[in-house]
Design a protein around this motif. Structure first.
Motif, short mmCIF file in Angstrom:
data_model
loop_
_atom_site.label_atom_id
_atom_site.label_comp_id
_atom_site.label_asym_id
_atom_site.label_seq_id
_atom_site.Cartn_x
_atom_site.Cartn_y
_atom_site.Cartn_z
N LEU A 43 9.99 44.86 -17.06
CA LEU A 43 9.65 45.88 -18.06
C LEU A 43 10.04 47.29 -17.63
O LEU A 43 9.88 48.23 -18.39
CB LEU A 43 8.14 45.84 -18.35
CG LEU A 43 7.61 44.55 -18.98
CD1 LEU A 43 6.09 44.58 -19.03
CD2 LEU A 43 8.19 44.34 -20.37
N VAL B 89 7.38 51.26 -20.48
CA VAL B 89 7.57 49.83 -20.76
C VAL B 89 8.82 49.64 -21.61
O VAL B 89 8.99 50.32 -22.64
CB VAL B 89 6.33 49.24 -21.47
CG1 VAL B 89 6.56 47.77 -21.80
CG2 VAL B 89 5.10 49.41 -20.59
N PRO C 277 10.33 46.41 -23.17
CA PRO C 277 10.41 44.97 -23.47
C PRO C 277 11.79 44.51 -23.91
O PRO C 277 12.09 43.31 -23.88
CB PRO C 277 9.36 44.78 -24.58
CG PRO C 277 9.21 46.13 -25.19
CD PRO C 277 9.43 47.11 -24.08
#
Length: 291
Positions: free
Chosen positions: A48, A66, A68
């Motif tokens: 991530l 983060v 993703p």
């Protein structure tokens, strides 16, 4: 005769003893949890992070931001769908061959009592003492020019399936379970006119589901995590397994995308263990007691 323990029953009966016991138990549980889940967290969180954060020193425990999309990028760039399907195909084929041939071998050694059966079992168990790397060269030469049929099995699923069948541990595990099946049960089936094959199919296999589940999991995980052998016998990039495919592309993608790919590759076996962990423990101990 009383059972000796680290903390005596008298000490546990006191409030201070109970507190000390619970504290030690909690510390041990936390340490083992960190030892097992720490690497998993590090891998998931590494996928991530940005590339700079994934390789920086000292490392960060929590991603600063983060991302993703790294997992989607790993899925697309490294063609994980094809690699997963290839590995699943090899794993299911190895599973089918192991269930058929290893069950037949274990049942023969356990119930049919062939001539020199104990010697054959002993020689099988001796192979467990041989390091797997020692067998790589003779296995490769065998696959390169298969005896009797005189065919080259490189770049074919047979190069994965045939060596996986010769699993002495699975045969021994199955034999131990078959030894625990009551002889009276098999005699009753024989008196009803059932032959050895019918007894195996209708009587032994239905009650052998726990150990068959364990053997199945071992077969799938064994192919799933294998690296050296598939790299040698499957040089075609379109036939590569998951481990070999990720390794071959490791230098062409950023580190965070590589970590994300490794996380995706680990998920199937982790889910398999979490779903069937009770069956694994039950199957491993099922042959320990005589029925």
């Amino acid at each position: 005769m009383s059972t000796r323990t680290l903390i005596s029953p008298a000490a546990l009966a006191r409030p201070r003893g109970r507190l000390l016991y619970r504290l030690c138990f909690a510390v041990v549980v936390v340490l083992f949890t960190l030892a097992f889940l720490g690497p998993l967290y590090w891998m998931v969180s590494g996928g991530l992070k940005t590339t700079q954060e994934a390789v920086q020193t000292p490392p960060t425990w929590v991603p600063g931001s983060v991302h993703p999309q790294n997992y989607q990028r790993a899925w697309e760039v490294m063609d994980l769908a094809r690699l997963l399907l290839n590995t699943l195909y090899y794993a299911l084929g190895a599973l089918a061959f192991q269930l058929v041939l290893d069950v037949a071998a274990a049942y023969s050694l356990s119930k049919l009592r062939p001539v020199l059966g104990k010697a054959i079992l002993g020689m099988m168990l001796v192979t467990l003492m041989i390091p797997a790397t020692v067998l790589v060269v003779p296995q490769y030469l065998t696959v390169l020019d298969m005896p009797v049929i005189e065919r080259n099995l490189l770049d074919s699923p047979w190069a994965i399936w045939l060596p996986s069948v010769t699993n002495a541990f699975n045969i021994f595990l199955l034999k131990r379970f078959f030894d625990s099946v009551p002889k009276e049960l098999l005699d009753a089936a024989s008196m009803d006119g059932a032959g050895p094959l019918r007894v195996l199919w209708s009587v032994v296999l239905p009650i052998s589901r726990p150990v068959l589940g364990v053997v199945s999991i071992f077969a799938v995980v064994g192919v799933w995590k294998d690296f050296l052998w598939p790299m040698l016998v499957l040089p075609d990039p379109n036939r590569q397994t998951l481990a070999v495919g990720i390794y071959s592309l490791a230098t062409s993608v950023p580190e965070n995308v590589l970590i994300a790919a490794l996380t995706i590759a680990s998920l199937p076996t982790l889910l398999l263990f979490l779903l069937f962990q009770r069956n694994i423990m039950g199957g491993l101990t099922a042959g320990g007691l005589k029925g």
